[in-house]
Design an enzyme around this catalytic site. Structure first.
Site, PDB file in Angstrom:
ATOM      1  N   LYS A   1       6.839  17.029  17.013  1.00 42.94           N
ATOM      2  CA  LYS A   1       5.854  17.821  16.245  1.00 42.94           C
ATOM      3  C   LYS A   1       5.123  17.271  15.087  1.00 42.94           C
ATOM      4  O   LYS A   1       5.936  16.747  14.346  1.00 42.94           O
ATOM      5  CB  LYS A   1       5.779  19.299  16.227  1.00 42.94           C
ATOM      6  CG  LYS A   1       7.467  19.623  15.429  1.00 42.94           C
ATOM      7  CD  LYS A   1       7.557  19.154  14.272  1.00 42.94           C
ATOM      8  CE  LYS A   1       6.575  19.486  13.044  1.00 42.94           C
ATOM      9  NZ  LYS A   1       7.079  19.062  11.753  1.00 42.94           N
TER      10      LYS A   1
ATOM     11  N   TYR B   1       5.135  25.453  12.360  1.00 43.42           N
ATOM     12  CA  TYR B   1       6.277  26.420  12.865  1.00 43.42           C
ATOM     13  C   TYR B   1       5.730  27.610  12.867  1.00 43.42           C
ATOM     14  O   TYR B   1       6.165  28.494  13.448  1.00 43.42           O
ATOM     15  CB  TYR B   1       7.561  26.065  11.812  1.00 43.42           C
ATOM     16  CG  TYR B   1       8.045  24.879  12.152  1.00 43.42           C
ATOM     17  CD1 TYR B   1       9.154  24.710  12.955  1.00 43.42           C
ATOM     18  CD2 TYR B   1       7.887  23.640  11.227  1.00 43.42           C
ATOM     19  CE1 TYR B   1       9.985  23.583  13.268  1.00 43.42           C
ATOM     20  CE2 TYR B   1       8.495  22.619  11.438  1.00 43.42           C
ATOM     21  CZ  TYR B   1       9.587  22.348  12.505  1.00 43.42           C
ATOM     22  OH  TYR B   1      10.226  21.414  12.283  1.00 43.42           O
TER      23      TYR B   1
HETATM   24  P1  NDP Z   1      10.033   9.252   8.306  1.00 50.29           P
HETATM   25  O1  NDP Z   1       9.059   8.740   7.421  1.00 50.29           O
HETATM   26  O2  NDP Z   1      11.336   9.349   7.775  1.00 50.29           O
HETATM   27  O3  NDP Z   1      10.448   8.330   9.571  1.00 50.29           O
HETATM   28  C1  NDP Z   1       9.331   7.563  10.200  1.00 50.29           C
HETATM   29  C2  NDP Z   1       9.836   6.291  10.994  1.00 50.29           C
HETATM   30  O4  NDP Z   1       8.764   5.746  11.704  1.00 50.29           O
HETATM   31  C3  NDP Z   1      10.057   5.115   9.803  1.00 50.29           C
HETATM   32  O5  NDP Z   1      11.267   5.351   9.267  1.00 50.29           O
HETATM   33  C4  NDP Z   1       9.973   3.874  10.451  1.00 50.29           C
HETATM   34  O6  NDP Z   1      10.989   3.580  11.385  1.00 50.29           O
HETATM   35  C5  NDP Z   1       8.700   4.381  11.527  1.00 50.29           C
HETATM   36  N1  NDP Z   1       7.470   3.562  11.247  1.00 50.29           N
HETATM   37  C6  NDP Z   1       6.815   2.900  12.166  1.00 50.29           C
HETATM   38  N2  NDP Z   1       5.800   2.492  11.425  1.00 50.29           N
HETATM   39  C7  NDP Z   1       5.827   3.283  10.003  1.00 50.29           C
HETATM   40  C8  NDP Z   1       4.472   3.511   9.371  1.00 50.29           C
HETATM   41  N3  NDP Z   1       3.512   2.662   9.385  1.00 50.29           N
HETATM   42  N4  NDP Z   1       4.914   4.330   8.229  1.00 50.29           N
HETATM   43  C9  NDP Z   1       5.894   5.020   8.224  1.00 50.29           C
HETATM   44  N5  NDP Z   1       6.797   4.785   8.974  1.00 50.29           N
HETATM   45  C10 NDP Z   1       6.664   4.186  10.151  1.00 50.29           C
HETATM   46  O7  NDP Z   1       9.934  10.502   9.002  1.00 50.29           O
HETATM   47  P2  NDP Z   1      10.494  11.637   9.596  1.00 50.29           P
HETATM   48  O8  NDP Z   1      11.571  11.184  10.461  1.00 50.29           O
HETATM   49  O9  NDP Z   1      10.826  12.680   8.493  1.00 50.29           O
HETATM   50  O10 NDP Z   1       9.434  12.171  10.516  1.00 50.29           O
HETATM   51  C11 NDP Z   1       9.240  11.579  11.989  1.00 50.29           C
HETATM   52  C12 NDP Z   1       8.622  12.578  12.927  1.00 50.29           C
HETATM   53  O11 NDP Z   1       9.320  13.531  13.280  1.00 50.29           O
HETATM   54  C13 NDP Z   1       7.260  13.193  12.456  1.00 50.29           C
HETATM   55  O12 NDP Z   1       6.262  13.367  13.373  1.00 50.29           O
HETATM   56  C14 NDP Z   1       7.595  14.670  11.872  1.00 50.29           C
HETATM   57  O13 NDP Z   1       6.638  15.572  11.786  1.00 50.29           O
HETATM   58  C15 NDP Z   1       8.860  15.002  12.891  1.00 50.29           C
HETATM   59  N6  NDP Z   1       9.735  15.940  12.261  1.00 50.29           N
HETATM   60  C16 NDP Z   1      10.145  16.887  12.968  1.00 50.29           C
HETATM   61  C17 NDP Z   1      11.236  17.618  12.707  1.00 50.29           C
HETATM   62  C18 NDP Z   1      11.735  18.729  13.382  1.00 50.29           C
HETATM   63  O14 NDP Z   1      12.544  19.505  12.911  1.00 50.29           O
HETATM   64  N7  NDP Z   1      11.651  18.852  14.601  1.00 50.29           N
HETATM   65  C19 NDP Z   1      11.952  17.556  11.202  1.00 50.29           C
HETATM   66  C20 NDP Z   1      11.337  16.173  10.594  1.00 50.29           C
HETATM   67  C21 NDP Z   1      10.300  15.434  11.060  1.00 50.29           C
HETATM   68  P3  NDP Z   1      11.525   2.162  11.483  1.00 50.29           P
HETATM   69  O15 NDP Z   1      11.961   1.715   9.968  1.00 50.29           O
HETATM   70  O16 NDP Z   1      12.753   2.177  12.524  1.00 50.29           O
HETATM   71  O17 NDP Z   1      10.412   1.317  11.912  1.00 50.29           O
END
Ligand code: NDP
Length: 390
Positions: A135, A223
């Site tokens: 989400k 949420y």
């Molecule tokens: P992060 O920024 O921590 O992680 C996103 C990952 O996406 C990065 O680490 C990277 O992984 C990859 N990525 C690829 N391209 C990009 C870019 N251009 N910029 C940034 N990151 C990129 O985010 P979160 O893990 O916190 O969130 C990810 C998703 O999960 C979101 O949609 C968020 O809303 C959702 N979320 C949901 C939650 C829930 O409780 N359901 C809680 C937290 C987040 P790599 O290095 O492997 O390429």
């Protein structure tokens, strides 16, 4: 005190197949992935994947980790080794479409920044895979619609990762409200707020309108939007919203900070919601029925959620177990893929929130007038009716 939906009740609801599925395969109890488990590729190895999703596979029963997709090969290889995956199960974004040739991957879990959800969902469907997408499902209504259309064209499942639809305290609250024992739902108040830190890469994209689709509202406020809908059990017909944003704060150049909104439901119930990226943290809700108040505080954390009842002979805390919400959600998706469980959180459910986020921001932009939201959406399944509390 807790009430678990019984097989008999599911059968009465005409969901005998679901009863079979929930009785045998969707459970919060830890167990090893069994033969026939659905293989998932996790796309994007950021905070949520590392902190919650990858560890959750260890307690999944019907879902197993099959591949990793990342822009950082070293990190992905290290994690692959930790999870007993071969080098061949690690893909870059450029190589992503090659997952089509890997039969171990049946579903893709999109855990990328919001602006990448639509592209990778559509590519996953083209590769013939099912999609579980975090989400908010996208950054625009148009992208959300594209994702739903792609799922239909590919005849694959699209589930949005609304973990509270599978969380015991929220489910128990829904069940009690639906039972009528507390009288008519009148008012729900949701507050989903925290401080943001632009030096944290994980917050940097959330503070960029083009990448997040709405700052705190899209990240935390969702949420409350979704929660108000599942607690009241209706869809809003009208919204009014206001924002208070300090544009000289570098965090809020493109996104709103504090947003407050009000939904009006067909029954006359009202929801007051708020969200911010610049206050002390909370994820909580209060549900006022005619003869009781239910409180979830915290209401939507990964763990440690609480459900309390006030102003009613049931007064007190309703003790329910903490479960791994991510494991349960992935197991549910696996059962959806196998045809053993209903799609409780489909793309249409994510689209409804996208449309409501847009309506809220439209009202904010115009200074708070009422915006009609009675476009006729009706959820396919009430989580309270088909997902067991534990
Ligand atoms: P992060 O920024 O921590 O992680 C996103 C990952 O996406 C990065 O680490 C990277 O992984 C990859 N990525 C690829 N391209 C990009 C870019 N251009 N910029 C940034 N990151 C990129 O985010 P979160 O893990 O916190 O969130 C990810 C998703 O999960 C979101 O949609 C968020 O809303 C959702 N979320 C949901 C939650 C829930 O409780 N359901 C809680 C937290 C987040 P790599 O290095 O492997 O390429």
């Amino acid at each position: 005190m807790s009430q678990v939906i019984s097989r008999r009740e599911l059968i009465e609801l005409g969901l005998a197949g679901v009863a079979a599925a929930t009785a045998t395969s969707v459970s919060a109890s830890p167990a090893r992935a069994s033969d026939g488990a659905v293989g998932f590729a996790v796309v994007g190895l950021g905070k949520l994947s590392l902190g919650q999703i990858l560890p959750a596979f260890r307690t999944c029963r019907n879902a197993r980790l099959a591949a990793l997709v990342s822009g950082h090969r070293d990190k992905a290889l290290r994690l692959a080794a930790e999870h007993n995956l071969s080098e061949g199960a690690v893909y870059s974004y450029e190589e992503f479409d090659r997952i089509a040739h890997n039969p171990e991957i049946e579903a893709v879990y999109i855990v990328l920044p919001n602006f990448m959800h639509a592209e990778y969902s559509v590519r996953a469907f083209k590769a013939g895979k099912h999609v579980l997408c975090e989400k908010p499902m996208a950054t625009s209504v148009a992208d959300a619609e594209k994702m739903i259309a792609a799922a239909r064209a590919a005849e694959r499942k699209l589930m949005i990762a609304y973990r509270c639809h599978y969380e015991p305290h929220n489910l128990e609250a829904m069940r009690r409200v639906r039972s009528g024992r507390y009288g008519r739902p009148r008012l729900v108040v949701t507050d989903m707020v925290r401080q943001s830190d632009p030096s944290d890469p994980s917050d940097a994209w959330r503070l960029d309108m083009a990448k997040s689709g709405g700052g705190a509202l899209a990240d935390m406020g969702i949420y409350g939007i979704n929660g108000a809908r599942y607690l009241v059990g209706e869809e809003p017909v009208e919204v009014r919203a206001w924002a208070n944003t300090n544009r000289s704060d570098p965090r809020f150049r493109t996104v709103e900070d504090l947003v407050a909104w009000q939904f009006r439901f067909p029954s006359g119930a009202i929801a007051n919601g708020s969200t911010s990226f610049a206050t002390g943290g909370a994820m909580k809700w209060d549900m006022f029925c005619a003869n009781a108040r239910l409180r979830g505080d915290p209401g939507c954390y990964y763990s440690g959620n609480r459900l309390e009842i006030f102003s009613h002979p049931d007064q007190g805390e309703v003790k329910l177990p903490d479960i791994d919400q991510f494991a349960r959600e992935m197991d549910w998706m696996a059962d959806v893929v196998r045809g053993r469980a209903p799609l409780v959180s489909p793309g249409e459910e994510g689209l409804q929130d996208m449309r409501l986020i847009k309506a809220i921001l439209d009202s904010v932009a115009r200074g708070g007038p009422a915006v009609r939201t009675d476009w006729g959406y009706k959820r396919a399944y009430d989580p309270a009716a088909v997902v067991p509390v534990v």
